[in-house]
Design a protein around this motif. Structure first.
Motif, PDB file in Angstrom:
ATOM      1  N   GLY A  11       0.778  -1.240   0.000  1.00  0.00           N
ATOM      2  CA  GLY A  11       0.000   0.000   0.000  1.00  0.00           C
ATOM      3  C   GLY A  11       0.803   1.279   0.000  1.00  0.00           C
ATOM      4  N   TYR A  12       1.739   1.443  -0.937  1.00  0.00           N
ATOM      5  CA  TYR A  12       2.615   2.610  -0.925  1.00  0.00           C
ATOM      6  C   TYR A  12       2.646   3.328  -2.254  1.00  0.00           C
ATOM      7  CZ  TYR A  12       4.023   0.069   3.160  1.00  0.00           C
ATOM      8  OH  TYR A  12       3.981  -0.597   4.342  1.00  0.00           O
ATOM      9  N   ARG A  13       3.034   4.585  -2.195  1.00  0.00           N
ATOM     10  CA  ARG A  13       3.207   5.392  -3.401  1.00  0.00           C
ATOM     11  C   ARG A  13       4.457   4.919  -4.143  1.00  0.00           C
ATOM     12  NH1 ARG A  13       1.923  10.145   0.465  1.00  0.00           N
ATOM     13  NH2 ARG A  13      -0.322  10.284   0.176  1.00  0.00           N
ATOM     14  N   PRO A  14       4.548   5.227  -5.436  1.00  0.00           N
ATOM     15  CA  PRO A  14       5.714   4.764  -6.226  1.00  0.00           C
ATOM     16  C   PRO A  14       7.065   5.189  -5.650  1.00  0.00           C
ATOM     17  CG  PRO A  14       3.987   5.527  -7.687  1.00  0.00           C
ATOM     18  CD  PRO A  14       3.532   5.859  -6.286  1.00  0.00           C
ATOM     19  N   GLY A  15       7.187   6.415  -5.165  1.00  0.00           N
ATOM     20  CA  GLY A  15       8.466   6.873  -4.604  1.00  0.00           C
ATOM     21  C   GLY A  15       8.880   6.068  -3.380  1.00  0.00           C
ATOM     22  N   THR A  16       7.908   5.711  -2.557  1.00  0.00           N
ATOM     23  CA  THR A  16       8.190   4.909  -1.370  1.00  0.00           C
ATOM     24  C   THR A  16       8.600   3.500  -1.765  1.00  0.00           C
ATOM     25  OG1 THR A  16       6.622   6.231  -0.102  1.00  0.00           O
ATOM     26  CG2 THR A  16       7.226   4.086   0.813  1.00  0.00           C
ATOM     27  N   LYS A  17       7.953   2.956  -2.783  1.00  0.00           N
ATOM     28  CA  LYS A  17       8.330   1.622  -3.266  1.00  0.00           C
ATOM     29  C   LYS A  17       9.776   1.614  -3.760  1.00  0.00           C
ATOM     30  CE  LYS A  17       3.691   0.169  -4.561  1.00  0.00           C
ATOM     31  NZ  LYS A  17       2.801  -0.220  -5.659  1.00  0.00           N
ATOM     32  N   VAL A  18      10.186   2.671  -4.455  1.00  0.00           N
ATOM     33  CA  VAL A  18      11.574   2.777  -4.925  1.00  0.00           C
ATOM     34  C   VAL A  18      12.528   2.844  -3.729  1.00  0.00           C
ATOM     35  CG1 VAL A  18      13.227   4.271  -6.126  1.00  0.00           C
ATOM     36  CG2 VAL A  18      10.993   3.798  -7.161  1.00  0.00           C
ATOM     37  N   LEU A  19      12.173   3.635  -2.723  1.00  0.00           N
ATOM     38  CA  LEU A  19      12.993   3.735  -1.519  1.00  0.00           C
ATOM     39  C   LEU A  19      13.154   2.368  -0.860  1.00  0.00           C
ATOM     40  CD1 LEU A  19      14.488   5.374   0.677  1.00  0.00           C
ATOM     41  CD2 LEU A  19      12.245   5.725   1.750  1.00  0.00           C
ATOM     42  N   PHE A  20      12.061   1.631  -0.712  1.00  0.00           N
ATOM     43  CA  PHE A  20      12.121   0.300  -0.106  1.00  0.00           C
ATOM     44  C   PHE A  20      13.023  -0.630  -0.913  1.00  0.00           C
ATOM     45  CE2 PHE A  20       7.742   0.400   2.239  1.00  0.00           C
ATOM     46  CZ  PHE A  20       8.208   1.413   3.064  1.00  0.00           C
ATOM     47  N   THR A  21      12.945  -0.538  -2.232  1.00  0.00           N
ATOM     48  CA  THR A  21      13.801  -1.370  -3.095  1.00  0.00           C
ATOM     49  C   THR A  21      15.265  -1.019  -2.880  1.00  0.00           C
ATOM     50  OG1 THR A  21      12.044  -1.615  -4.721  1.00  0.00           O
ATOM     51  CG2 THR A  21      14.293  -2.024  -5.481  1.00  0.00           C
ATOM     52  N   LEU A  22      15.576   0.269  -2.811  1.00  0.00           N
ATOM     53  CA  LEU A  22      16.958   0.695  -2.583  1.00  0.00           C
ATOM     54  C   LEU A  22      17.469   0.231  -1.224  1.00  0.00           C
ATOM     55  CD1 LEU A  22      16.834   4.313  -4.065  1.00  0.00           C
ATOM     56  CD2 LEU A  22      18.005   2.305  -5.034  1.00  0.00           C
ATOM     57  N   ILE A  23      16.630   0.330  -0.210  1.00  0.00           N
ATOM     58  CA  ILE A  23      17.019  -0.141   1.126  1.00  0.00           C
ATOM     59  C   ILE A  23      17.341  -1.632   1.078  1.00  0.00           C
ATOM     60  CG2 ILE A  23      16.169  -0.601   3.467  1.00  0.00           C
ATOM     61  CD1 ILE A  23      14.635   2.113   3.217  1.00  0.00           C
ATOM     62  N   ARG A  24      16.487  -2.397   0.419  1.00  0.00           N
ATOM     63  CA  ARG A  24      16.697  -3.848   0.324  1.00  0.00           C
ATOM     64  C   ARG A  24      17.984  -4.166  -0.437  1.00  0.00           C
ATOM     65  NH1 ARG A  24      12.097  -5.029  -1.455  1.00  0.00           N
ATOM     66  NH2 ARG A  24      12.604  -5.174  -3.653  1.00  0.00           N
ATOM     67  N   ILE A  25      18.252  -3.449  -1.517  1.00  0.00           N
ATOM     68  CA  ILE A  25      19.455  -3.691  -2.325  1.00  0.00           C
ATOM     69  C   ILE A  25      20.717  -3.358  -1.527  1.00  0.00           C
ATOM     70  CG2 ILE A  25      20.776  -2.861  -4.311  1.00  0.00           C
ATOM     71  CD1 ILE A  25      18.035  -2.584  -5.780  1.00  0.00           C
ATOM     72  N   PHE A  26      20.746  -2.189  -0.897  1.00  0.00           N
ATOM     73  CA  PHE A  26      21.965  -1.749  -0.223  1.00  0.00           C
ATOM     74  C   PHE A  26      22.176  -2.389   1.144  1.00  0.00           C
ATOM     75  CE2 PHE A  26      21.470   1.699  -3.339  1.00  0.00           C
ATOM     76  CZ  PHE A  26      22.718   1.607  -3.935  1.00  0.00           C
TER      77      PHE A  26
END
Length: 193
Positions: free
Chosen positions: A9-24
């Motif tokens: 349930g998140y906006r696109p920008g938040t989804k990108v942030l979560f992806t970056l957190i998971r990657i790094f």
């Protein structure tokens, strides 16, 4: 009951942030962070501000002491997620996992200062019974704790009585020990913003 909204349930920008957190970081974003990002205008922004101030704002209590308070309140509430998260964070902050575990095992025999012990005793009573009295406050003050320190400890208690209940209500996913340690590093570096 776990709500699927915490997963999607998140906006696109938040989804990108979560992806970056998971990657790094190599770890998924903990549910505590997901909850704060879901409906930030209703809960998240205010919760982050209050919790950050309670846990990282100016205080005579060290960051380690306040993380220990969070772990202790969470233990009283039997909130498995928050116990794991704040036990790891307090252990890293003190650079002493054994001290933290000793407090959570037996407050009365743990190797801590009497002012901190009296404060944790009072926070435990407040969390269990939803009340403290003048005698409880006199005990804390007579152990050398200042009124301002009492106020700061009560802010930590309020933040984690709320967070613990949300963690249980939303059935936060338990992290691995490595996940809790990674989260602790993040909390010590960035706080609750």
């Amino acid at each position: 009951m776990r709500l699927d909204i915490l997963n999607r349930g998140y906006r696109p920008g938040t989804k990108v942030l979560f992806t970056l957190i998971r990657i790094f970081s190599g770890h998924s974003v903990p549910d505590a962070a997901k909850l704060v990002f879901y409906r930030p205008d209703f809960y998240g922004a205010r919760a982050k501000t209050f919790t950050h101030e309670a846990m990282r704002g100016p205080s005579a209590w060290s960051v380690a002491d306040r993380e220990l308070m969070a772990a202790f309140v969470s233990k009283v509430n039997e909130c498995t997620f928050c116990i794991g998260a704040h036990t790891a964070t307090a252990g890293q902050a003190y650079q002493n996992d054994a001290k933290v575990r000793a407090v959570l095992t037996d407050l009365e025999s743990a190797p801590i200062e009497e002012g901190l012990r009296a404060t944790l005793r009072m926070l435990g009573k407040l969390t269990r019974e939803a009340t403290v009295g003048a005698e409880d406050m006199r005990e804390v003050l007579s152990a050398g704790v200042t009124r301002q320190q009492v106020e700061h400890a009560l802010a930590v208690c309020a933040a984690f009585n709320t967070t613990d209940r949300l963690a249980d209500a939303f059935d936060f996913e338990q992290l691995s020990p490595a996940g809790f340690e990674a989260g602790a590093k993040y909390l010590l570096k960035r706080g609750y913003r």
